[in-house]
Design a protein around this motif. Structure first.
Motif, PDB file in Angstrom:
ATOM      1  N   ALA A 380     -14.262 -69.662  48.615  1.00  0.00           N
ATOM      2  CA  ALA A 380     -15.186 -70.734  48.228  1.00  0.00           C
ATOM      3  C   ALA A 380     -14.727 -71.429  46.948  1.00  0.00           C
ATOM      4  O   ALA A 380     -14.797 -72.664  46.835  1.00  0.00           O
ATOM      5  CB  ALA A 380     -16.596 -70.163  48.053  1.00  0.00           C
ATOM      6  N   GLY A 381     -14.254 -70.654  45.977  1.00  0.00           N
ATOM      7  CA  GLY A 381     -13.803 -71.245  44.713  1.00  0.00           C
ATOM      8  C   GLY A 381     -12.586 -72.133  44.894  1.00  0.00           C
ATOM      9  O   GLY A 381     -12.512 -73.234  44.333  1.00  0.00           O
ATOM     10  N   ARG A 382     -11.618 -71.692  45.705  1.00  0.00           N
ATOM     11  CA  ARG A 382     -10.401 -72.484  45.904  1.00  0.00           C
ATOM     12  C   ARG A 382     -10.699 -73.765  46.668  1.00  0.00           C
ATOM     13  O   ARG A 382     -10.135 -74.823  46.366  1.00  0.00           O
ATOM     14  CB  ARG A 382      -9.376 -71.638  46.652  1.00  0.00           C
ATOM     15  N   ILE A 383     -11.597 -73.689  47.669  1.00  0.00           N
ATOM     16  CA  ILE A 383     -11.962 -74.880  48.433  1.00  0.00           C
ATOM     17  C   ILE A 383     -12.671 -75.893  47.538  1.00  0.00           C
ATOM     18  O   ILE A 383     -12.421 -77.105  47.623  1.00  0.00           O
ATOM     19  CB  ILE A 383     -12.847 -74.502  49.635  1.00  0.00           C
ATOM     20  N   ALA A 384     -13.552 -75.394  46.661  1.00  0.00           N
ATOM     21  CA  ALA A 384     -14.285 -76.300  45.768  1.00  0.00           C
ATOM     22  C   ALA A 384     -13.330 -77.049  44.841  1.00  0.00           C
ATOM     23  O   ALA A 384     -13.517 -78.237  44.551  1.00  0.00           O
ATOM     24  CB  ALA A 384     -15.309 -75.508  44.960  1.00  0.00           C
ATOM     25  N   ILE A 385     -12.304 -76.371  44.383  1.00  0.00           N
ATOM     26  CA  ILE A 385     -11.324 -77.010  43.496  1.00  0.00           C
ATOM     27  C   ILE A 385     -10.423 -77.962  44.279  1.00  0.00           C
ATOM     28  O   ILE A 385     -10.069 -79.044  43.798  1.00  0.00           O
ATOM     29  CB  ILE A 385     -10.478 -75.932  42.780  1.00  0.00           C
ATOM     30  N   LEU A 386     -10.062 -77.584  45.501  1.00  0.00           N
ATOM     31  CA  LEU A 386      -9.140 -78.391  46.304  1.00  0.00           C
ATOM     32  C   LEU A 386      -9.774 -79.704  46.734  1.00  0.00           C
ATOM     33  O   LEU A 386      -9.239 -80.783  46.473  1.00  0.00           O
ATOM     34  CB  LEU A 386      -8.696 -77.591  47.534  1.00  0.00           C
ATOM     35  N   TYR A 396     -16.056 -71.163  58.795  1.00  0.00           N
ATOM     36  CA  TYR A 396     -15.000 -70.876  59.761  1.00  0.00           C
ATOM     37  C   TYR A 396     -13.875 -70.061  59.107  1.00  0.00           C
ATOM     38  O   TYR A 396     -13.289 -69.185  59.743  1.00  0.00           O
ATOM     39  CB  TYR A 396     -14.459 -72.173  60.335  1.00  0.00           C
ATOM     40  N   LEU A 397     -13.579 -70.372  57.859  1.00  0.00           N
ATOM     41  CA  LEU A 397     -12.570 -69.606  57.139  1.00  0.00           C
ATOM     42  C   LEU A 397     -13.033 -68.168  56.918  1.00  0.00           C
ATOM     43  O   LEU A 397     -12.258 -67.220  57.021  1.00  0.00           O
ATOM     44  CB  LEU A 397     -12.244 -70.266  55.802  1.00  0.00           C
ATOM     45  N   PHE A 398     -14.333 -67.993  56.606  1.00  0.00           N
ATOM     46  CA  PHE A 398     -14.875 -66.642  56.449  1.00  0.00           C
ATOM     47  C   PHE A 398     -14.689 -65.852  57.750  1.00  0.00           C
ATOM     48  O   PHE A 398     -14.292 -64.680  57.730  1.00  0.00           O
ATOM     49  CB  PHE A 398     -16.365 -66.697  56.100  1.00  0.00           C
ATOM     50  N   ALA A 399     -14.981 -66.491  58.872  1.00  0.00           N
ATOM     51  CA  ALA A 399     -14.879 -65.806  60.156  1.00  0.00           C
ATOM     52  C   ALA A 399     -13.420 -65.450  60.478  1.00  0.00           C
ATOM     53  O   ALA A 399     -13.133 -64.371  60.978  1.00  0.00           O
ATOM     54  CB  ALA A 399     -15.467 -66.683  61.260  1.00  0.00           C
ATOM     55  N   LEU A 400     -12.499 -66.359  60.168  1.00  0.00           N
ATOM     56  CA  LEU A 400     -11.097 -66.134  60.478  1.00  0.00           C
ATOM     57  C   LEU A 400     -10.503 -65.056  59.592  1.00  0.00           C
ATOM     58  O   LEU A 400      -9.688 -64.249  60.039  1.00  0.00           O
ATOM     59  CB  LEU A 400     -10.318 -67.437  60.306  1.00  0.00           C
TER      60      LEU A 400
END
Length: 401
Positions: A380-386, A396-400
């Motif tokens: 979540a932190g990396r996506i928020a920064i990206l 979906y990333l959590f599930a994968l």
């Protein structure tokens, strides 16, 4: 009927191949097991081997699942490998405290707790194409490298052992939540030469069994392993060092061995994934040639830098230097790029999207010992920064991952 030697198709009912005279294996009309030539009764279910076997073989090929066909091939090969000398890796796993558990509980209650744990252990061995030689009431004896040969059988055995311990930890968490005592296991692994042979134990029953000191020492490793851990011998260490994190336990006197044996505890995955990385630690020979290929890759990189995404594929026979080519390109170009790497490994055919998962693990800097909460925070932190517009992809990333 298809000849196992020249792959020629023969009419149903023939006993020998019309192209190469190889005896054709009769197919059991009842269980569809492929028996060695000359059998009058099925070695799997004792049914008479008569009738239109060729037609039945074609039907069974369509109806049987892939896993069943693969197991049948291993069993058929076992009779042909009688007395063969092989280098294998033996794995012994035992549930600690099962005797006390069975003593304190009703047999049916104890079985309801132990059987699922035993299945987890067997599934872990099968996941990495291991063979279950024996399954006792509270443990298993697994074999890697035979009857199906794999050049990386020591690594496969340790991957199976680690998965075994991880699955048992999850299972024990559920037991605690229901008020039961947790289940822990000890695993021992050793690599070496054995003589493998098939032994007929009864009518229609055959066991594929390794004979030799290697299996005895693996059993000793299991007995010496701390509870909930994996112990390996010095011989196995030589094959897996770098691929796994190892903790020396020191020389130990082992029953039946005159000299002390160095024992190591496997604590997790190591930094290495491929033989190229292992070779890099030892040092490469000088890289020569391949200038045309290097220039093509550099040109593609410049196109990508300019905003035109590129894909470059290197195709050649095994051992001709594809991995080394990419290694050298990365060494000369990595300073200008974020480099993410993933590898395809032979033992991970049962893992969906594994290279993609490894790639994302690298990007999100997820370590193997991170718990679920830590992993979620990193993603979540990396996506928020990206890019916050990508936040819809987080579930979906959590599930994968």
């Amino acid at each position: 009927m298809r000849c196992t030697k020249c792959e020629s198709e023969n009419p149903a009912g023939m006993k020998f191949c019309g192209q190469c005279t190889t005896p054709l294996a009769p197919i059991c009309p009842k269980c569809h097991f492929e028996n060695p030539p000359g059998f009058k009764f099925c070695g799997q279910c004792t049914a008479p081997l008569q009738g239109d076997t060729g037609t039945r073989k074609a039907k069974s090929t369509q109806e049987k699942p892939v896993a069943a066909v693969r197991v049948g091939a291993w069993q058929a090969d076992a009779s042909a490998l009688e007395g063969e000398r092989k280098t294998v890796t033996a794995l012994f796993a035992d549930i600690k405290g099962s005797t006390e558990l069975e003593q304190d509980l009703d047999p049916e209650e104890a079985r309801a707790i132990v059987d699922p744990a035993l299945k987890l252990m067997i599934d872990a061995v099968h996941r990495y194409d291991g063979y279950i030689v024996q399954s006792t009431g509270d443990g298993i004896f697994g074999l890697f490298g035979a009857p199906v040969a794999h050049e990386d059988h020591p690594q496969r055995a340790l991957y199976a052992a680690l998965r075994m311990q991880e699955e048992l930890k999850r299972y024990s968490t559920g037991l605690r939540e229901h008020g039961n005592l947790p289940i822990e296991a000890r695993v021992g692994v050793n690599t070496g030469e054995v003589v493998v042979r098939s032994i007929t134990t009864g009518e229609g029953q055959t066991e594929y069994t390794p004979i030799g000191h290697t299996t005895n020492l693996a059993s000793r490793m299991q007995a010496l392993a701390p509870t909930g851990s994996i112990a390996i011998s010095e011989q196995t260490r030589k094959f897996v060092e770098g691929y796994f994190e190892l903790k020396p336990l020191g020389p130990t006197r082992v029953k039946g061995v005159s000299e002390p044996v160095n024992i190591y505890e496997v604590t997790g995955l190591g930094p290495l994934r491929t033989r190229l990385e292992q070779a890099a630690r030892r040092g490469f020979t000088k890289f020569v040639g391949r200038q045309r290929e290097m220039n093509a890759m550099k040109a593609a990189a410049e196109q990508a830098k300019a905003g035109h995404g590129q894909i470059v594929a290197a195709m050649a026979e095994a051992g001709t230097g594809k991995s080394r080519l990419y290694f050298e390109f990365k060494a000369t170009s990595a300073a200008r790029w974020m480099v993410l790497e993933a590898f395809s490994v032979s033992h991970a055919k049962a893992s969906s999207y594994l290279p993609l998962v490894d790639l994302l693990h690298s990007y999100f800097k997820i370590a193997s010992n991170d718990d679920e909460r830590t992993r979620r925070e990193k993603i979540a932190g990396r996506i928020a920064i990206l890019d916050r517009s990508l936040e819809d992809t987080i579930p979906y990333l959590f599930a994968l991952l």
